[in-house]
Design a protein around this motif. Structure first.
Motif, PDB file in Angstrom:
ATOM      1  N   ALA A 300     -16.998  -2.341  -5.288  1.00  0.00           N
ATOM      2  CA  ALA A 300     -15.356  -2.281  -5.026  1.00  0.00           C
ATOM      3  C   ALA A 300     -14.205  -2.117  -5.825  1.00  0.00           C
ATOM      4  O   ALA A 300     -13.135  -1.456  -5.653  1.00  0.00           O
ATOM      5  CB  ALA A 300     -15.297  -4.088  -5.442  1.00  0.00           C
ATOM      6  N   GLY A 301     -14.598  -1.765  -7.141  1.00  0.00           N
ATOM      7  CA  GLY A 301     -13.817  -1.249  -8.591  1.00  0.00           C
ATOM      8  C   GLY A 301     -13.281  -0.121  -8.233  1.00  0.00           C
ATOM      9  O   GLY A 301     -12.058   0.645  -7.977  1.00  0.00           O
ATOM     10  N   ALA A 302     -14.744   0.949  -7.372  1.00  0.00           N
ATOM     11  CA  ALA A 302     -14.645   2.454  -6.760  1.00  0.00           C
ATOM     12  C   ALA A 302     -13.416   2.657  -5.902  1.00  0.00           C
ATOM     13  O   ALA A 302     -11.644   3.052  -5.407  1.00  0.00           O
ATOM     14  CB  ALA A 302     -15.290   3.005  -6.120  1.00  0.00           C
ATOM     15  N   LEU A 303     -13.517   1.036  -4.872  1.00  0.00           N
ATOM     16  CA  LEU A 303     -12.130   0.815  -3.823  1.00  0.00           C
ATOM     17  C   LEU A 303     -10.468   0.859  -4.504  1.00  0.00           C
ATOM     18  O   LEU A 303      -9.995   0.831  -4.363  1.00  0.00           O
ATOM     19  CB  LEU A 303     -12.530   0.029  -2.398  1.00  0.00           C
ATOM     20  N   ALA A 304     -10.948  -0.086  -5.561  1.00  0.00           N
ATOM     21  CA  ALA A 304      -9.710  -0.656  -6.297  1.00  0.00           C
ATOM     22  C   ALA A 304      -8.968   1.068  -6.911  1.00  0.00           C
ATOM     23  O   ALA A 304      -7.844   0.411  -7.279  1.00  0.00           O
ATOM     24  CB  ALA A 304      -9.972  -1.650  -6.920  1.00  0.00           C
ATOM     25  N   ALA A 305      -9.325   1.824  -6.596  1.00  0.00           N
ATOM     26  CA  ALA A 305      -8.657   3.172  -7.610  1.00  0.00           C
ATOM     27  C   ALA A 305      -8.472   3.620  -6.593  1.00  0.00           C
ATOM     28  O   ALA A 305      -7.914   4.662  -7.093  1.00  0.00           O
ATOM     29  CB  ALA A 305      -9.842   3.705  -8.118  1.00  0.00           C
ATOM     30  N   THR A 306      -8.631   3.185  -5.459  1.00  0.00           N
ATOM     31  CA  THR A 306      -7.692   3.321  -4.155  1.00  0.00           C
ATOM     32  C   THR A 306      -6.570   2.617  -4.148  1.00  0.00           C
ATOM     33  O   THR A 306      -6.818   1.677  -3.828  1.00  0.00           O
ATOM     34  CB  THR A 306      -8.297   4.412  -3.469  1.00  0.00           C
ATOM     35  N   SER A 307      -5.565   3.189  -3.329  1.00  0.00           N
ATOM     36  CA  SER A 307      -4.168   2.797  -3.047  1.00  0.00           C
ATOM     37  C   SER A 307      -3.940   1.848  -1.676  1.00  0.00           C
ATOM     38  O   SER A 307      -4.153   2.843  -0.709  1.00  0.00           O
ATOM     39  CB  SER A 307      -2.965   3.502  -2.968  1.00  0.00           C
ATOM     40  N   ALA A 308      -4.276   1.247  -1.250  1.00  0.00           N
ATOM     41  CA  ALA A 308      -4.576   0.528   0.241  1.00  0.00           C
ATOM     42  C   ALA A 308      -3.352   0.603   0.851  1.00  0.00           C
ATOM     43  O   ALA A 308      -2.447  -0.357   0.018  1.00  0.00           O
ATOM     44  CB  ALA A 308      -5.273  -0.359   0.273  1.00  0.00           C
ATOM     45  N   ARG A 309      -3.200  -0.192   1.672  1.00  0.00           N
ATOM     46  CA  ARG A 309      -1.681  -0.391   2.335  1.00  0.00           C
ATOM     47  C   ARG A 309      -1.798  -1.300   3.728  1.00  0.00           C
ATOM     48  O   ARG A 309      -1.461  -0.744   5.371  1.00  0.00           O
ATOM     49  CB  ARG A 309      -0.385   0.889   2.921  1.00  0.00           C
ATOM     50  N   TYR A 310      -2.086  -2.816   3.381  1.00  0.00           N
ATOM     51  CA  TYR A 310      -3.049  -3.459   4.171  1.00  0.00           C
ATOM     52  C   TYR A 310      -1.441  -4.227   5.023  1.00  0.00           C
ATOM     53  O   TYR A 310      -0.902  -3.949   4.203  1.00  0.00           O
ATOM     54  CB  TYR A 310      -3.818  -4.733   3.884  1.00  0.00           C
ATOM     55  N   VAL A 311      -1.810  -4.173   6.371  1.00  0.00           N
ATOM     56  CA  VAL A 311      -0.675  -4.366   7.542  1.00  0.00           C
ATOM     57  C   VAL A 311      -2.077  -5.357   8.089  1.00  0.00           C
ATOM     58  O   VAL A 311      -3.215  -5.203   8.849  1.00  0.00           O
ATOM     59  CB  VAL A 311      -0.145  -3.892   8.658  1.00  0.00           C
ATOM     60  N   PRO A 312      -1.655  -6.516   9.099  1.00  0.00           N
ATOM     61  CA  PRO A 312      -2.639  -7.526   9.875  1.00  0.00           C
ATOM     62  C   PRO A 312      -3.164  -6.572  11.219  1.00  0.00           C
ATOM     63  O   PRO A 312      -4.411  -7.012  11.677  1.00  0.00           O
ATOM     64  CB  PRO A 312      -1.668  -8.553  10.712  1.00  0.00           C
ATOM     65  N   GLU A 313      -2.126  -5.016  11.482  1.00  0.00           N
ATOM     66  CA  GLU A 313      -2.666  -4.840  13.097  1.00  0.00           C
ATOM     67  C   GLU A 313      -3.946  -4.008  12.197  1.00  0.00           C
ATOM     68  O   GLU A 313      -4.984  -3.857  13.494  1.00  0.00           O
ATOM     69  CB  GLU A 313      -1.928  -3.714  12.691  1.00  0.00           C
ATOM     70  N   CYS A 314      -4.659  -3.448  10.777  1.00  0.00           N
ATOM     71  CA  CYS A 314      -5.849  -3.123  10.177  1.00  0.00           C
ATOM     72  C   CYS A 314      -6.737  -3.547  10.882  1.00  0.00           C
ATOM     73  O   CYS A 314      -7.558  -3.173  10.869  1.00  0.00           O
ATOM     74  CB  CYS A 314      -6.172  -3.212   8.677  1.00  0.00           C
ATOM     75  N   ARG A 315      -6.752  -5.616  11.065  1.00  0.00           N
ATOM     76  CA  ARG A 315      -8.461  -5.759  11.946  1.00  0.00           C
ATOM     77  C   ARG A 315      -8.689  -4.868  12.900  1.00  0.00           C
ATOM     78  O   ARG A 315      -9.523  -5.605  13.292  1.00  0.00           O
ATOM     79  CB  ARG A 315      -7.478  -7.242  11.780  1.00  0.00           C
ATOM     80  N   ALA A 316      -7.197  -4.952  13.911  1.00  0.00           N
ATOM     81  CA  ALA A 316      -8.369  -3.815  15.052  1.00  0.00           C
ATOM     82  C   ALA A 316      -8.419  -2.896  15.184  1.00  0.00           C
ATOM     83  O   ALA A 316      -8.880  -2.139  15.534  1.00  0.00           O
ATOM     84  CB  ALA A 316      -6.881  -3.723  16.405  1.00  0.00           C
TER      85      ALA A 316
END
Length: 385
Positions: A300-316
């Motif tokens: 989880a810490g490794a993932l936090a070091a990357t920049s995400a751009r979540y949008v609701p459509e990602c769930r699909a």
């Protein structure tokens, strides 16, 4: 001599690809396991959200996002059922039996072509598995240059994603039966009374557009017009509830244009890697049974070091969507791209509410969104009163 020169060029290209600094960094990120292959679905999902650096890095490194999501406590909740996979294998096997006879008959009937012999070249046979991706891509290029081959099964295609060549091993057929090269996409979902699930058709069209784009790039390398590869994709599905094929024509011109534009917008992988801390790794530390032994907190810490751009459509479409949604809770982006863009500089819901209620003074870049929020707040208060 020309063949020998091309083989040497291929060998040098392979050597350069596997020994580059970018390749070394991607191996560090992935850990000591074989990389997960890209496919049309992953590229379509990646280009649907080109601003997500996290997905771009993980896909480039070939990290198993399904296992990663499970290990951090947010397993993916989508995927194809075993029944659907088994049905798809049975349907496809029937279509390709006896020299693809059933498939060719259905395609010819849909295009209004007369019956006749058609040379079929299968590039996915066992001997091809011993070749490298680049060598298989070269075999596909040679097959496309042959006028006597009407159908190519399992071609090895290549597209560039964020500055890195990505090889696609599609389980599809490229058919040249009426002068144009057409992508033939076989899917297991049914066409019932001439209708199919629109969401599945849309997903199939976007995935097929990846193949159209890759085939057009390969055609240009052969000195041929890209337009020789038709944007009209032939979608072959079971008819009603049986195994007889039904063929639909999908116009993918819009999807190809969107895909080209999104790929052009993506930041190069080398630039994304430069933004990451040294030593960062998503190594799952798999044991002999394929179970991850890496602590969830570290991943989880490794993932936090990357920049995400979540949008609701990602769930699909993204295996890490639930993890990213948890991270994005409270942000305006979690409500959708349109909400985030409409609110301008308000990055989180608390700031947006404060601007709406006049509790904070908007900055220079928040003036317009603050005015709209205050107006919306007044209308809501009047409606409730």
């Amino acid at each position: 001599m020309a063949v020998a020169a091309r083989q040497e060029s291929t060998r040098q290209a392979i050597l350069a690809a596997v020994t580059s600094p970018v390749a070394d960094r991607l191996r560090t990120l992935r850990g000591p396991v074989a990389p997960r292959r890209h496919n049309a679905r992953t590229i379509a999902a990646l280009t649907a959200n080109p601003g997500c650096d996290r997905r771009a890095v993980l896909d480039a490194a070939g990290v198993d996002k399904v296992l990663l999501a499970e290990q951090v406590g947010h397993p993916a909740r989508f995927g194809q059922s075993p029944f659907a996979i088994s049905r798809g294998v049975t349907f496809e096997s029937g279509l390709k039996a006896d020299g693809h006879r059933a498939l060719l008959a259905a395609v010819r009937e849909r295009l209004g072509l007369a019956e006749g012999p058609a040379a079929v070249l299968d590039l996915g046979r066992s001997e091809a598995a011993q070749l490298s991706n680049e060598e298989r891509h070269e075999r596909t290029r040679q097959a496309l240059s042959r006028a006597d081959v009407a159908v190519i099964d399992h071609p090895m295609l290549r597209v560039e994603v964020a500055g890195q060549p990505v090889y696609l091993e599609p389980d599809l057929v490229a058919a040249r039966l009426d002068g144009q090269l057409r992508v033939v996409e076989i899917k297991s979902f049914p066409i019932i009374d001439g209708r199919a699930d629109q969401a599945k058709v849309a997903a199939a069209a976007m995935q097929a557009a990846v193949y159209v784009l890759a085939l057009r790039q390969l055609h240009r390398q052969l000195g041929r017009p890209a337009a020789d590869v038709s944007a009209d994709v032939l979608l072959v599905c079971p008819r009603d509830f049986g195994n007889q094929p039904a063929v639909a024509v999908l116009d993918t011109r819009r999807q190809v244009a969107v895909l080209s534009r999104q790929l052009a917008r993506m930041t190069r992988i080398a630039d994304l890697l430069d933004r990451l801390p040294e030593g960062l790794s998503f190594d799952l530390a798999l044991d002999a049974d394929g179970v991850s032994t890496r602590p969830a907190g570290e991943l989880a810490g490794a993932l936090a070091a990357t920049s995400a751009r979540y949008v609701p459509e990602c769930r699909a479409s993204c295996e890490l969507a639930l993890h990213c949604r948890t991270e994005a809770r409270g942000s305006t982006g979690a409500l959708g791209a349109s909400v985030r863009e409409a609110l301008g500089g308000a990055a989180d819901v608390a700031t947006a509410l404060a601007l709406a209620e006049g509790r904070v003074k908007p900055g220079p870049h928040e003036q317009e969104s603050a005015r709209l929020l205050r107006h919306a707040a007044r209308l809501r208060a009047e409606a409730l009163a």
